[in-house]
Design an enzyme around this catalytic site. Structure first.
Site, PDB file in Angstrom:
ATOM      1  CB  THR A  13      -0.916   0.023   1.250  1.00 32.33           C
ATOM      2  OG1 THR A  13      -1.841  -1.033   1.115  1.00 32.33           O
ATOM      3  CG2 THR A  13      -1.658   1.326   1.397  1.00 32.33           C
ATOM      4  CB  THR A  86       0.460  -3.950   6.321  1.00 38.03           C
ATOM      5  OG1 THR A  86      -0.818  -3.912   5.687  1.00 38.03           O
ATOM      6  CG2 THR A  86       1.071  -2.570   6.343  1.00 38.03           C
ATOM      7  CG  ASP A  87      -2.697  -7.302   3.432  1.00 35.19           C
ATOM      8  OD1 ASP A  87      -2.974  -6.551   4.392  1.00 35.19           O
ATOM      9  OD2 ASP A  87      -3.269  -7.237   2.335  1.00 35.19           O
TER      10      ASP A  87
HETATM   11  N1  ASP Z   1      -2.766  -5.313   0.391  1.00 33.89           N
HETATM   12  C1  ASP Z   1      -1.671  -4.482   0.864  1.00 33.89           C
HETATM   13  C2  ASP Z   1      -0.414  -5.324   0.883  1.00 33.89           C
HETATM   14  O1  ASP Z   1      -0.224  -6.069   1.799  1.00 33.89           O
HETATM   15  C3  ASP Z   1      -1.982  -3.928   2.209  1.00 33.89           C
HETATM   16  C4  ASP Z   1      -0.953  -2.997   2.776  1.00 33.89           C
HETATM   17  O2  ASP Z   1       0.153  -2.846   2.309  1.00 33.89           O
HETATM   18  O3  ASP Z   1      -1.292  -2.368   3.803  1.00 33.89           O
HETATM   19  O4  ASP Z   1       0.366  -5.249  -0.034  1.00 33.89           O
END
Ligand code: ASP
Length: 331
Positions: A13, A86-87
């Site tokens: 993200t 973050t995932d």
């Molecule tokens: N879907 C994103 C990822 O993990 C979520 C994020 O980065 O917060 O790449």
């Protein structure tokens, strides 16, 4: 003299923009850095674009790619910052903790809940702190920096899907916190200054079986020919049903083949203990059954892949699995 820090970008993200079908990681590393111009006051930054991935698409192949990038540039920099979605960041943080051991040079993962171009983003703060940590004399090991916290790579877990305080250190103190720009350290590296070790072998042929009430043991017919290692995520302190014996019989067949089983729990905090209840003891009595006590699910997955990448011998693998690495196993 200013420290030299290498930024490795992987997507997420933090580097996303709206595309035709929703947010996609599209920004190149120079664009990211341009949002935090004050970084140049803290350290000398160079950058390498590794991937453009939503972290849902990040797995063992990319973990090894990151390890190789750190290894190949290790002598040229004082620290490394990896931007990441973050995932699955907690999985990558755990994997890097096993694949890059005894590093005095910090390897720091960060990301954000909102893209860096959003006005109310957490990305700038997280990136700034990641670089502050990576350039600090007090920094060490594989760490995740997020929302003013520095968390051990082996203890980090995503616990919120939307809020800025998305990560927690599970059942262990944080490595440090930031108060504004000041670093307040709590944990230091164990065992003094060793020499860094890199590994690039992983066995991704493992399966996580989350027990459901009433689950039948015929799942082992599917698992037996396919997987090298098994994690059984049980209830409470852990164990297997004893009234319907089919799961226990399935596990007996599995362990007879000399394969490793790791018992963990679906409960978020305080870990498992198979020695308390009969349902736990019957499982623990089987050969090659390990219990992981307070390890995080992400650390269990990454450590099992790392251990089985080194040896398939259940005894040697079991001993290695139960040897603590970067505070992953505390009781
Ligand atoms: N879907 C994103 C990822 O993990 C979520 C994020 O980065 O917060 O790449």
């Amino acid at each position: 003299m200013k420290k030299k820090v290498l930024l490795l970008t992987t997507g997420g993200t933090i580097a996303s923009r709206p595309g035709e079908n929703g947010l996609v990681p599209a920004m190149i590393c120079e664009e990211l850095l341009a949002f935090v111009p004050e970084l140049s006051e803290i350290c000398e930054v160079e950058a390498l674009q590794l991937y453009h991935l939503d972290s849902t698409n990040v797995g063992p192949e990319q973990w090894v790619g990151i390890v190789k990038a750190v290894r190949d540039h290790y002598d040229d920099y004082d620290g490394f910052v990896i931007t990441h979605g973050t995932d699955t960041m907690a999985y990558t943080a755990a994997a890097l903790s096993y694949l890059i051991q005894d590093t005095d040079k910090p390897v720091v993962l960060t990301g954000s809940q909102k893209s860096i171009y959003n006005r109310d983003t957490d990305a700038r703060n997280n990136l700034l702190h990641a670089f502050l940590y990576a350039s600090s004399d007090l920094a060490w090991g594989v760490q995740l920096v997020f929302d003013n916290k520095v968390i051990l790579g082996t203890r980090a877990r995503k616990v919120r899907s939307k809020s800025f305080n998305a990560f927690s250190s599970i059942d262990y103190p944080e490595t440090a916190v930031f108060r504004d720009r000041d670093l307040v350290p709590f944990l230091s590296k164990l065992g003094g200054r060793g020499s860094v070790r890199f590994d690039t072998e992983l066995d991704k042929n493992i399966f996580l079986l989350r027990l459901l009430p009433g689950m039948d043991g015929d799942i082992f017919d599917f698992l037996l020919p396919r997987y090298d290692g098994l994690i059984i995520e049980g209830f409470g302190m852990g164990g297997l049903p004893t009234m319907d014996r089919s799961l226990l019989e399935g596990l007996e067949r599995w362990t007879k083949m000399g394969k490793l089983t790791v018992f963990s729990t679906q409960v978020q905090h305080e870990g498992s203990d198979l020695s308390i209840y009969e349902v736990g003891r019957v499982a623990k009595a089987l050969p090659g059954v390990l219990e992981v006590r307070d390890m995080t699910p992400e650390a269990i997955v990454a450590k099992l892949m790392w251990v089985l990448g080194k040896t398939k011998d259940a005894k040697t693998a079991g001993e290695l699995f139960l040897t603590p690495v970067q505070f992953d196993l505390s009781i």
